[in-house]
Design a protein around this motif. Sequence first.
Motif, short mmCIF file in Angstrom:
data_model
loop_
_atom_site.label_atom_id
_atom_site.label_comp_id
_atom_site.label_asym_id
_atom_site.label_seq_id
_atom_site.Cartn_x
_atom_site.Cartn_y
_atom_site.Cartn_z
N ARG A 116 0.83 -1.20 0.00
CA ARG A 116 0.00 0.00 0.00
C ARG A 116 0.87 1.26 0.00
NH1 ARG A 116 -2.91 -0.80 4.52
NH2 ARG A 116 -4.50 -1.97 3.38
N ILE A 117 1.96 1.23 0.77
CA ILE A 117 2.86 2.38 0.81
C ILE A 117 3.48 2.60 -0.57
CG2 ILE A 117 4.98 3.29 1.80
CD1 ILE A 117 4.36 1.75 4.34
N LEU A 118 3.95 1.52 -1.19
CA LEU A 118 4.59 1.63 -2.50
C LEU A 118 3.61 2.16 -3.53
CD1 LEU A 118 7.15 1.12 -4.13
CD2 LEU A 118 6.31 -1.19 -4.61
N ASN A 119 2.37 1.73 -3.45
CA ASN A 119 1.36 2.20 -4.40
C ASN A 119 1.12 3.70 -4.25
OD1 ASN A 119 -0.85 1.61 -6.38
ND2 ASN A 119 -2.10 2.39 -4.70
N ASP A 120 1.27 4.23 -3.03
CA ASP A 120 1.04 5.66 -2.79
C ASP A 120 2.23 6.52 -3.22
OD1 ASP A 120 -1.46 5.15 -1.76
OD2 ASP A 120 -0.80 5.12 0.33
N VAL A 121 3.45 5.97 -3.14
CA VAL A 121 4.62 6.83 -3.29
C VAL A 121 5.43 6.58 -4.56
CG1 VAL A 121 4.84 6.94 -0.77
CG2 VAL A 121 6.22 5.29 -2.04
N TRP A 122 5.11 5.54 -5.34
CA TRP A 122 6.03 5.22 -6.43
C TRP A 122 6.09 6.31 -7.50
CZ3 TRP A 122 5.07 4.66 -11.62
CH2 TRP A 122 3.72 4.53 -12.02
N LYS A 123 4.99 6.99 -7.75
CA LYS A 123 5.00 8.03 -8.78
C LYS A 123 5.88 9.23 -8.39
CE LYS A 123 0.57 6.87 -10.89
NZ LYS A 123 -0.81 7.32 -11.21
N PRO A 124 5.64 9.85 -7.20
CA PRO A 124 6.56 10.95 -6.83
C PRO A 124 7.98 10.48 -6.62
CG PRO A 124 5.07 10.42 -5.02
CD PRO A 124 4.57 9.68 -6.21
N LEU A 125 8.15 9.23 -6.13
CA LEU A 125 9.49 8.70 -5.93
C LEU A 125 10.23 8.58 -7.25
CD1 LEU A 125 11.38 7.48 -3.74
CD2 LEU A 125 10.48 5.24 -4.39
N LEU A 126 9.56 8.07 -8.28
CA LEU A 126 10.19 7.94 -9.59
C LEU A 126 10.51 9.31 -10.18
CD1 LEU A 126 11.07 6.16 -11.96
CD2 LEU A 126 8.71 6.24 -12.80
N ALA A 127 9.58 10.26 -10.07
CA ALA A 127 9.81 11.60 -10.62
C ALA A 127 11.00 12.27 -9.92
CB ALA A 127 8.55 12.45 -10.47
N LEU A 128 11.06 12.13 -8.61
CA LEU A 128 12.19 12.71 -7.87
C LEU A 128 13.52 12.10 -8.30
CD1 LEU A 128 10.89 12.97 -4.18
CD2 LEU A 128 11.65 14.85 -5.63
N PHE A 129 13.53 10.79 -8.43
CA PHE A 129 14.78 10.11 -8.77
C PHE A 129 15.25 10.50 -10.17
CE2 PHE A 129 17.22 6.47 -10.37
CZ PHE A 129 18.18 6.38 -9.39
N VAL A 130 14.34 10.57 -11.13
CA VAL A 130 14.72 10.95 -12.50
C VAL A 130 15.30 12.37 -12.51
CG1 VAL A 130 13.81 11.49 -14.78
CG2 VAL A 130 13.09 9.39 -13.62
N TRP A 131 14.66 13.29 -11.80
CA TRP A 131 15.17 14.66 -11.75
C TRP A 131 16.53 14.70 -11.08
CZ3 TRP A 131 15.57 19.21 -13.60
CH2 TRP A 131 16.02 20.29 -12.83
N ASP A 132 16.72 13.96 -10.02
CA ASP A 132 18.00 13.95 -9.31
C ASP A 132 19.10 13.38 -10.20
OD1 ASP A 132 16.73 14.99 -7.13
OD2 ASP A 132 16.50 13.06 -6.10
N VAL A 133 18.80 12.36 -10.98
CA VAL A 133 19.78 11.80 -11.90
C VAL A 133 20.16 12.82 -12.97
CG1 VAL A 133 20.14 10.06 -13.70
CG2 VAL A 133 19.14 9.40 -11.51
N ILE A 134 19.16 13.52 -13.50
CA ILE A 134 19.44 14.54 -14.52
C ILE A 134 20.37 15.61 -13.97
CG2 ILE A 134 18.39 16.41 -15.85
CD1 ILE A 134 15.92 14.64 -16.17
N VAL A 135 20.11 16.10 -12.76
CA VAL A 135 20.96 17.13 -12.16
C VAL A 135 22.36 16.60 -11.92
CG1 VAL A 135 21.30 18.56 -10.11
CG2 VAL A 135 19.02 18.35 -11.12
N THR A 136 22.47 15.37 -11.45
CA THR A 136 23.79 14.79 -11.15
C THR A 136 24.61 14.61 -12.42
OG1 THR A 136 22.84 13.63 -9.25
CG2 THR A 136 24.97 12.87 -10.05
N ALA A 140 26.18 10.18 -5.23
CA ALA A 140 25.15 9.71 -4.30
C ALA A 140 23.95 10.65 -4.22
CB ALA A 140 25.75 9.52 -2.91
N THR A 141 24.02 11.73 -5.01
CA THR A 141 22.93 12.71 -4.96
C THR A 141 21.55 12.12 -5.27
OG1 THR A 141 24.45 14.52 -5.50
CG2 THR A 141 22.09 14.89 -5.91
N PRO A 142 21.40 11.28 -6.32
CA PRO A 142 20.06 10.74 -6.59
C PRO A 142 19.44 10.02 -5.40
CG PRO A 142 21.49 10.37 -8.46
CD PRO A 142 22.36 10.89 -7.36
N PHE A 143 20.26 9.28 -4.67
CA PHE A 143 19.73 8.55 -3.52
C PHE A 143 19.40 9.50 -2.37
CE2 PHE A 143 20.46 6.47 0.58
CZ PHE A 143 19.48 5.50 0.52
#
Length: 297
Positions: free
Chosen positions: A11-31, A231-234
């Motif tokens: 249930r937690i994963l279902n609630d957070v996977w979308k913002p989690l993925l968007a955050l990670f992609v943006w962090d990778v781009i910046v890094t 380690a910025t994306p993480f």
Amino acid sequence: MIVTATPRYARILNDVWKPLLALFVWDVIVTVAYFYLPFRAPSLPLTLFGTALALFLGFRDNSAYQRWWEGRVLWGGMINASRSFAREVVTLLPYTRDGELYDLKRTLVLRHIAYVHVLRCQLRRLDPKPEILRFLSPEEAAGPLGRRNVANGIVDGTAGRIAKARAQGHLDTILHARFESTMTDILNLQGGMERLKNTPLPNQYRFFPSLFTRIFCILLPIGLVETLGWATPFGSTVAGLMFLAVLQIGDDLTDPFANTVHDVPLDAMCRTIEIDLLEAIGDPAPEPLQPDRDVLW
């Protein structure tokens, strides 16, 4: 309402996977941009930004929880008022085991059970017709179902039946006033619930926290990349996710009657009222509701 201290991870994963993925992609781009393009990270006062945002979100979550808790208190009052109403019906009307008065007592109690279930449906924006027909005949249900506020229509009909009993000499003025006082308490509770449902948090409480949180998450990897490096994306994703989680908590608690897993458990409380009132008139009662996959509805 989630009743376990540790919710299901699915249930937690279902609630957070979308913002989690968007955050990670943006962090990778910046890094990647920091290491492979002519890019220098500006010095950002992230500590100051984060502290101010945390205070803002905390204040908003406190306001949202206050609304949720008020909804729970109002329904606790409805349980108590319902028990009082059933007790008054059974004890204040003349005692009889059969006949017209016995039917009146049973009708009044069943009408109130229908009332709380219909009120639950109204607050959750569900169709109240199936619930009212569980306890009232189609003829009795026709009047309330013709009203915009079906629950209030049931109470008006109940008050009319009690007034008729007084006119027939089964109640004196004092006992009639006692019934009216209890029904006034019930409608005051209903009014409080409708106020919560129909009055959302002010727009500033909903728009600006969401805007500031997203801006902070965008700035976060830019301010951390020189320190964290690859380690910025993480690190940035985890930090940003915490702020988004606090934002989501406020969204989940703002409407205590939203018919979600974070809702006040209206089904269970209506079942409690149903059990107590049916037992008060000697009818068989259902079992209390149990959590379904750690959620009490």
